[in-house]
Design an enzyme around this catalytic site. Structure first.
Site, mmCIF file in Angstrom:
data_model
loop_
_atom_site.group_PDB
_atom_site.id
_atom_site.type_symbol
_atom_site.label_atom_id
_atom_site.label_comp_id
_atom_site.label_asym_id
_atom_site.label_seq_id
_atom_site.Cartn_x
_atom_site.Cartn_y
_atom_site.Cartn_z
ATOM 1 N N HIS A 46 22.090 14.142 -3.398
ATOM 2 C CA HIS A 46 21.474 14.694 -2.000
ATOM 3 C C HIS A 46 20.168 13.963 -1.611
ATOM 4 C CE1 HIS A 46 24.160 18.383 -1.415
ATOM 5 N NE2 HIS A 46 25.034 17.353 -1.917
ATOM 6 N N GLU A 48 17.501 15.153 -0.478
ATOM 7 C CA GLU A 48 16.241 16.265 -0.852
ATOM 8 C C GLU A 48 16.029 16.034 -2.569
ATOM 9 O OE1 GLU A 48 18.641 19.015 1.949
ATOM 10 O OE2 GLU A 48 19.041 17.003 0.693
ATOM 11 N N CYS A 76 21.183 22.335 1.552
ATOM 12 C CA CYS A 76 22.186 23.168 1.318
ATOM 13 C C CYS A 76 21.698 24.339 -0.012
ATOM 14 C CB CYS A 76 23.210 22.471 0.841
ATOM 15 S SG CYS A 76 22.864 21.568 -0.952
ATOM 16 N N CYS A 79 19.886 22.140 -2.829
ATOM 17 C CA CYS A 79 18.580 21.771 -2.521
ATOM 18 C C CYS A 79 17.397 22.534 -2.181
ATOM 19 C CB CYS A 79 18.713 20.608 -1.334
ATOM 20 S SG CYS A 79 20.024 19.329 -1.515
#
Length: 296
Positions: A46, A48, A76, A79
């Site tokens: 991801h 992040e 999410c 993260c």
């Protein structure tokens, strides 16, 4: 956030869901990242996490108390947890994520009594961030609709295979054909066997988007009709090399493309003289030229 948006656009260019993130310390960007789940085949890639990981390496430690995270989409749970675990000072995001956002949309992890939680700023350049996501998914849905309307059905013997061996250029032809429509292979071989056969020509990775249909149990005409009905295909093209295959395809309502290098049919409507010509012939019938392999 503008830098995060630029990274999100880079993700979109690679066919990834466009999410970008940066970590800032004292006004300086120390970590950058964008969504790479498809490229890296990892659920952990991801934006992040990529940005936080780079920031930790840049600053030489896991504690990011003086840092702020800017990300184009609401984090999410994974993260958001990473933001808490790295002790970020503040998280700023653009668009809400109604499906998995864990700052305020689905849940609010930062409001729970953890020993250390970041400050939260939501809706930063929200219009630009949500617009980028909306444009991406609109384009994706349009592309999928176009692909579903076209099916390409192949019986590999004589078209892609000769005596059980892969014809030269068959792998590349499969890749280019997959850009024109959904591929179906009619064969008595199981998918894992076909995958192994085409691994020598570098096309085995395509079998995630190719449907193999067993030829046992019913005739070709019924198989073609079943594929078209079940998959809601608007137009199907059958690639074959015998008169029997031509008749089956046309009776089922599919266009027929002759692999002229493998068979002889008088005055075929569409024919390819080599494996490499198959995508070009299909593209002309559909009405557009395929995107070269490797382009996003």
């Amino acid at each position: 956030m503008n830098e995060a948006l630029a990274l999100a656009r880079e993700a979109a260019r690679l066919g990834e869901v466009p999410v970008g993130a940066v970590v800032v310390c004292d006004g300086r960007i120390v970590g950058r990242g964008f969504n790479k789940r498809e490229s890296c085949k990892s659920a952990l890639c991801h934006a992040e996490l990529e940005a936080i990981d780079e920031a930790c390496r840049t600053l030489g430690g896991w504690r990011l108390e003086q840092c702020e995270l800017y990300v184009t989409l609401e984090p999410c749970p994974m993260c958001a947890g990473a933001a808490i675990g790295s002790r970020l000072k503040r998280v700023c995001y653009g668009a809400d994520d109604k499906l998995s956002g864990s700052c305020r949309s689905v849940t609010a992890l930062f409001s729970l009594p953890y020993p250390y939680v970041p400050e939260l700023s939501a809706g930063v350049l929200e219009g630009e961030c949500s617009g980028l996501l909306s444009d991406f998914f609109t384009g994706l849905r349009g592309s999928e609709r176009e692909r579903v309307q076209t099916g390409i059905i192949i019986e590999p013997d004589g078209v892609l295979l000769s005596g059980g061996s892969v014809l030269e250029g068959a792998g590349d032809a499969l890749k280019r054909l997959s850009e024109l429509g959904r591929l179906y292979i009619l064969s008595s071989l199981a998918e894992d066997e076909l995958r192994e056969v085409f691994s020598v020509d570098g096309a085995e990775q395509l079998f995630g988007c190719i449907e193999t249909v067993d030829t046992e149990g019913s005739d070709r005409q019924k198989k073609i009709r079943l594929i078209m009905r079940r998959s809601r295909i608007k137009q199907a093209y059958y690639i074959g090399c015998t008169e029997r295959e031509r008749i089956a395809a046309e009776c089922a309502g599919a266009g027929f493309v002759l692999a002229a290098y493998g068979g002889r049919i008088s005055k075929p409507r569409a024919a390819a003289r080599s494996v490499a010509e198959l995508p070009e012939v299909i593209a002309k019938l559909i009405g557009h030229i395929p995107v070269p392999v490797g382009r996003s």
